[in-house]
Design a protein around this motif. Structure first.
Motif, PDB file in Angstrom:
ATOM      1  N   ASN A 115       0.787  -1.198  -0.144  1.00 33.40           N
ATOM      2  CA  ASN A 115      -0.129  -0.019  -0.059  1.00 33.40           C
ATOM      3  C   ASN A 115       0.872   1.228  -0.048  1.00 33.40           C
ATOM      4  O   ASN A 115       2.024   1.171  -0.061  1.00 33.40           O
ATOM      5  CB  ASN A 115      -0.861  -0.164   1.078  1.00 33.40           C
ATOM      6  N   ARG A 116       0.374   2.412   0.154  1.00 31.85           N
ATOM      7  CA  ARG A 116       0.826   3.603  -0.087  1.00 31.85           C
ATOM      8  C   ARG A 116       1.921   3.729   1.146  1.00 31.85           C
ATOM      9  O   ARG A 116       3.179   4.018   0.884  1.00 31.85           O
ATOM     10  CB  ARG A 116      -0.102   4.811   0.157  1.00 31.85           C
ATOM     11  N   ARG A 117       1.728   3.142   2.445  1.00 29.23           N
ATOM     12  CA  ARG A 117       2.524   3.406   3.488  1.00 29.23           C
ATOM     13  C   ARG A 117       4.141   2.523   3.211  1.00 29.23           C
ATOM     14  O   ARG A 117       4.832   2.982   3.405  1.00 29.23           O
ATOM     15  CB  ARG A 117       1.925   2.507   4.749  1.00 29.23           C
ATOM     16  N   LEU A 118       3.606   1.336   2.746  1.00 24.17           N
ATOM     17  CA  LEU A 118       4.907   0.731   2.436  1.00 24.17           C
ATOM     18  C   LEU A 118       5.798   1.112   1.135  1.00 24.17           C
ATOM     19  O   LEU A 118       7.202   1.226   1.256  1.00 24.17           O
ATOM     20  CB  LEU A 118       4.762  -1.055   2.160  1.00 24.17           C
ATOM     21  N   PHE A 119       5.003   1.688   0.261  1.00 28.71           N
ATOM     22  CA  PHE A 119       5.882   2.272  -1.025  1.00 28.71           C
ATOM     23  C   PHE A 119       6.514   3.527  -0.505  1.00 28.71           C
ATOM     24  O   PHE A 119       7.747   3.569  -0.681  1.00 28.71           O
ATOM     25  CB  PHE A 119       4.436   2.744  -1.777  1.00 28.71           C
ATOM     26  N   MET A 120       5.985   4.257   0.650  1.00 30.99           N
ATOM     27  CA  MET A 120       6.675   5.606   1.117  1.00 30.99           C
ATOM     28  C   MET A 120       7.762   4.844   1.726  1.00 30.99           C
ATOM     29  O   MET A 120       8.835   5.685   1.531  1.00 30.99           O
ATOM     30  CB  MET A 120       5.707   6.382   1.863  1.00 30.99           C
ATOM     31  N   ASP A 121       7.692   4.003   2.711  1.00 30.15           N
ATOM     32  CA  ASP A 121       8.927   3.352   3.275  1.00 30.15           C
ATOM     33  C   ASP A 121      10.073   2.923   2.197  1.00 30.15           C
ATOM     34  O   ASP A 121      11.060   3.406   2.626  1.00 30.15           O
ATOM     35  CB  ASP A 121       8.417   2.206   4.078  1.00 30.15           C
ATOM     36  N   ARG A 122       9.631   2.412   1.340  1.00 34.20           N
ATOM     37  CA  ARG A 122      10.717   1.762   0.484  1.00 34.20           C
ATOM     38  C   ARG A 122      11.200   3.007  -0.262  1.00 34.20           C
ATOM     39  O   ARG A 122      12.499   2.944  -0.486  1.00 34.20           O
ATOM     40  CB  ARG A 122      10.157   0.795  -0.463  1.00 34.20           C
ATOM     41  N   LEU A 123      10.487   3.789  -0.845  1.00 29.70           N
ATOM     42  CA  LEU A 123      10.918   5.329  -1.662  1.00 29.70           C
ATOM     43  C   LEU A 123      11.802   5.899  -0.767  1.00 29.70           C
ATOM     44  O   LEU A 123      13.055   6.220  -1.185  1.00 29.70           O
ATOM     45  CB  LEU A 123       9.818   5.942  -2.082  1.00 29.70           C
ATOM     46  N   THR A 124      11.580   6.076   0.479  1.00 27.84           N
ATOM     47  CA  THR A 124      12.362   6.801   1.334  1.00 27.84           C
ATOM     48  C   THR A 124      13.752   6.307   1.481  1.00 27.84           C
ATOM     49  O   THR A 124      14.896   6.714   1.425  1.00 27.84           O
ATOM     50  CB  THR A 124      11.704   6.996   2.922  1.00 27.84           C
ATOM     51  N   SER A 125      13.761   4.724   1.725  1.00 22.17           N
ATOM     52  CA  SER A 125      15.121   4.084   1.779  1.00 22.17           C
ATOM     53  C   SER A 125      15.759   3.972   0.597  1.00 22.17           C
ATOM     54  O   SER A 125      16.992   4.163   0.555  1.00 22.17           O
ATOM     55  CB  SER A 125      14.911   2.892   2.479  1.00 22.17           C
ATOM     56  N   SER A 126      15.161   4.198  -0.547  1.00 25.31           N
ATOM     57  CA  SER A 126      15.874   4.150  -2.032  1.00 25.31           C
ATOM     58  C   SER A 126      16.495   5.393  -1.982  1.00 25.31           C
ATOM     59  O   SER A 126      17.393   5.274  -2.809  1.00 25.31           O
ATOM     60  CB  SER A 126      14.422   3.952  -2.970  1.00 25.31           C
TER      61      SER A 126
END
Ligand code: C2E
Ligand code: CA
Ligand code: CA
Length: 805
Positions: free
Chosen positions: A378-389
């Motif tokens: 979902n958006r939350r996990l996506f944002m997490d991954r984007l941040t670490s990326s």
């Protein structure tokens, strides 16, 4: 315990005292009696002697005078002595003159005993001298009363014996009493006290006098007290120990957690019921095993070093999963504590089955991070991954992209066919997108018909990365355009995609997402079913690259590629060679320079096809010129070779085949390669170069000085030419930094017996500066820009003419 009175010390002592004193009494009394006896005898004899002496004179006279009366008187007087019971006076004729006697004392047992000991001559005959001439002698005979004498003696002796006995017994009795009072009684009390002590009854000290027994009692009491204290403590400890032992055993066996006691090398020492239950093994079986045999997350060595790293007395927890005998995988949480028991190190591991928790965690995690419909992040996990990326990309200088996808007119599907169909379509779309994305990417659903894709680490260069992202966007669009079969409906769909690349000006995940969203609106505004980059430059560059890539497929077939040539000259401006430079004669865009399409071709792999064409075309032209005639000064034609092309397994074969086909000798061509390629796969490159060298092919290092310039390959590869990069030549002046570099390059080339050519020579100054540094071959606008094949041939012709004239 009561003692038999016979065994009491007092009695024993009294008995001994009695016996000894009786013995001693008897001996001393005996001795006394013997002495008494001798004394008595002597005094009896002396007495008798005195009596006889007293009467001898008168008796002699009486005999001499035969005076009977006197004789009578004498004998009478003699028996008056108690010892004498008969007296007789006999004259010298042997006739009795007078005789008197009285009855003897009756002999009793005493007189018998006395006479036994007190043996005396009872008849005494005393000779009387009456006339010296007479032969016969008168005599006075007396008989002693032996019984009397003996009895008086015996009664005295008996009395003394009795007295002595009495004395002994009394003494013994006194001893008995004293011993009893002073020894037996206290000892008895002490024994009773000791017995009481043993039975646990505490009493007062039985003896407190300050003597040996007192010391003994006090000493014993002290000792007892100490021993009691020790024993009490010991008992207490034992009691506590056994209590705690059974306590801990009960605890361990009934604990909700599985418990393992093991050595630091993970060997199991003890387990509880729960442990056996978890692992579906018997307790006895487990004792022969290692903890590491069950661990799914840790190898034996890892577990050992984990245990070794633990702090003493500190509980450390970690998660793992155990495989039980029946194959079930149990997620567990282990808490370990290091223990020292009997000077050995142990680890107590308390293991808890956390399947339920894990399951719940997974559910919570899924709910929190995944879209329930499509199971996509979902958006939350996506944002997490984007941040670490973003963090990752800032560190590794690579580029990534976010693709924001929105279905065009999805609402119509929902409204006309219902949400069920709409949901099913979304799932289908999710599946299709997932299928074509690289494994490292994240495809998420933000709700509704919005899907957002994260493409991390797509390239090291922004343009290339943008093109790859654009390419993927195209593929996604294509996937969505293909008809869907949902609940027996055939549905046609399209989508719009907004792309933002990162890292960019802002490194915040929400900014990157917002840019992609903005780009999406742009795409929608542009009529949907397309993609748009947020950055317009990126858009055009990506678009262009995509166009190039698309167009290049046809370029070779459509013969849109052309070879141009740039001459290479020597110090006398004679053309010694030329470099083949490809151009794309695009039907719409006109002539496109290689800088625009070669990198795209390299990234897409089309360079192999293009490169092959370049070689073939070069050789074809060269063969043609040779037929037409080439100037003597012409040595070689240089052909640029891309790393990817060079590393093709069949590169050497293909080149040889082309050489054979065109009947061109290897001596006539030079391959321009770049340094970096050599370093990556030195061994392979070196082998290939050696093979090519055998056909006389030369090698030039292109753009020399811009790469690693490692001496290793310069020395070990069959190189011929170093091509000084344009960047060192531009604006070259003597004594500049560039001049110094060129000097080093030339010196290195000299040492390694390599030729040097400078490219990008635009001005006479540059040329002379190069010349003064020792470089004698040039290529650049100063002499000529790259020209089409026909033109270069003319230049070659002219060169022949100038040489000829
Ligand atoms: P390069 O190998 O370094 O080629 C030299 C480039 O410098 C050529 O650009 C040429 O036009 C340019 N040049 C020559 N003299 C001067 C000068 O005096 N001043 C300036 N500013 N530039 C000069 P071009 O033809 O655009 O080629 C660009 C690059 O494309 C080449 O660089 C080469 O790496 C690549 N390339 C060209 N043709 C081929 C080919 O057939 N195969 C491969 N793999 N690469 C090629
Ligand atoms: Ca070149
Ligand atoms: Ca070059």
């Amino acid at each position: 315990m009561s003692l038999n009175s016979k065994h009491r010390i007092a009695f024993k002592q009294a008995r001994v005292v009695l016996l000894i004193s009786i013995l001693l009494g008897l001996v001393s009394t005996g001795w006394q009696i013997t002495l008494d006896l001798q004394q008595e005898r002597r005094s009896l004899q002396a007495g008798i002697e005195r009596i006889l002496t007293l009467h001898r004179e008168t008796a002699s006279l009486a005999v001499y005078n035969l005076n009977q009366g006197q004789a009578e008187e004498i004998t009478k007087a003699l028996i008056a002595y108690p010892e004498i019971y008969s007296a007789k006076l006999v004259d010298d004729f042997g006739d009795p003159l007078a005789e008197h006697s009285r009855p003897q004392t009756e002999s009793s047992w005493l007189s018998l005993l006395g006479s036994y000991f007190f043996r005396v001559e009872t008849q005494i005959h005393e000779s009387l001298s009456v006339d010296a001439s007479a032969n016969n002698t008168a005599r006075l005979s007396i008989d002693l009363d032996a019984a009397l004498i003996a009895s008086s003696f015996a009664s005295r002796a008996f009395t003394s014996l009795l007295f002595s006995l009495f004395y002994d017994v009394t003494l013994a009795a006194i001893f008995l009493i004293l011993f009893y009072r002073w020894l037996s009684k206290p000892i008895e009390n002490i024994v009773a006290w000791v017995n009481d002590l043993r039975e646990g009854k505490e009493g007062q000290l039985p003896y407190t006098e300050t003597d040996e027994i007192g010391d003994l009692v006090a000493g014993f009491s002290r000792l007892w007290e100490e021993r009691k204290q020790v024993t009490d403590k010991l008992n207490e400890t034992i009691q506590e120990l056994s209590k705690s032992e059974s306590f801990s055993r009960t605890l361990m066996d009934n604990a909700g957690d599985a418990m393992f006691l093991c050595f630091p090398d993970t060997r199991i020492v003890q387990v509880n019921n729960r442990a056996a239950q978890y692992l579906a093994e018997t307790k006895a079986c487990l004792l022969k095993r290692n903890m590491s045999e069950f661990s799914q997350n840790y190898s034996h060595d890892e577990l050992v070093s984990l245990f070794a790293s633990l702090d003493e007395q500190q509980v450390t927890s970690f998660e793992d999963s155990y495989r039980s005998k029946n194959g079930t995988l149990i997620p567990i949480e282990a808490r370990v504590i290091k223990l020292v028991l009997e000077e050995s190190d142990y680890l107590l591991i308390m293991v808890r089955d956390i399947s339920v928790r894990k399951e719940a965690e997974k559910q919570i995690y899924d709910l929190a991070f995944f879209d329930p419909l499509t199971a996509l992040p979902n958006r939350r996990l996506f944002m997490d991954r984007l941040t670490s990326s973003l963090e990752l990309h800032n560190a590794n200088h690579k580029f990534g992209a976010v693709l924001y996808l929105d279905l065009d007119r999805f609402k119509t599907v929902n409204d006309s066919l219902g949400h069920g169909v709409g949901d099913a379509l979304l799932c289908e779309i999710a599946n299709r997108i997932k299928k074509i994305l690289p494994a490292t990417s994240t495809c998420s659903r933000f709700g509704g018909d919005e899907f957002v894709v994260l493409l991390p680490e797509i390239g090291e260069n922004a343009e290339v990365s943008a093109e790859i992202a654009a390419n993927l966007a195209l593929q996604v669009l294509e996937q969505i355009r293909a008809p869907f079969e949902v609940n027996s409906h055939t549905l046609y769909c399209s989508a719009s995609i907004g792309i933002s690349m990162f890292p960019d000006k802002s490194n915040v995940a929400s900014d990157v997402l917002r840019c992609a969203d903005t780009a999406l609106y742009k795409a929608k505004a542009l009529g949907r079913n397309c993609f748009q980059f947020f950055d317009p430059e990126m858009q055009s560059s990506a678009q262009q690259r995509l166009d190039v890539e698309k167009g290049l497929h046809l370029a070779v077939d459509n013969q849109e590629l052309e070879l141009w040539f740039q001459p290479q000259t020597d110090i006398d401006d004679k053309i010694i060679g030329a470099e083949a430079l490809v151009r794309w004669n695009h039907p719409q865009r006109g002539l496109i320079l290689p800088g625009e399409f070669i990198p795209v071709a390299e990234d897409s792999g089309q360079i192999i096809e293009v490169g092959e064409w370049v070689i073939a075309e070069s050789l074809r032209l060269l063969a043609q010129w040779r037929v037409q005639g080439l100037p003597e000064s012409f040595r070689r034609l240089s052909i640029n070779i891309s790393p990817l092309q060079f590393m093709q397994v069949n590169f050497v074969e293909t080149l040889f085949a082309l050489l054979d086909a065109s009947k061109i000798s290897g001596n006539m061509i030079e391959l321009e390669i770049t340094e970096n390629m050599l370093l990556n796969k030195f061994e392979v490159a070196s082998n290939k170069m050696n093979l090519l060298k055998q056909r006389g092919i030369s090698f030039a290092i292109d753009d020399f000085g811009t790469g690693y310039s490692s001496l290793k390959y310069l020395r070990y590869l069959p190189l011929d030419v170093l091509k000084i990069d344009r960047s060192f030549v531009a604006g070259l002046r003597s004594l500049s930094e560039e001049a110094a570099i060129i000097e080093v390059i030339i010196a290195t080339a000299d040492r390694l017996d390599l030729q040097v050519i400078a490219e990008g020579v635009e001005t006479k100054e540059e040329r002379f500066a190069l010349q003064s540094l020792g470089c004698c071959c040039f290529q650049g606008y100063l002499f000529s820009k790259p020209v089409p094949a026909s033109q270069i041939y003319e230049m070659l012709q002219q060169s022949v003419e100038t040489t000829a004239s």
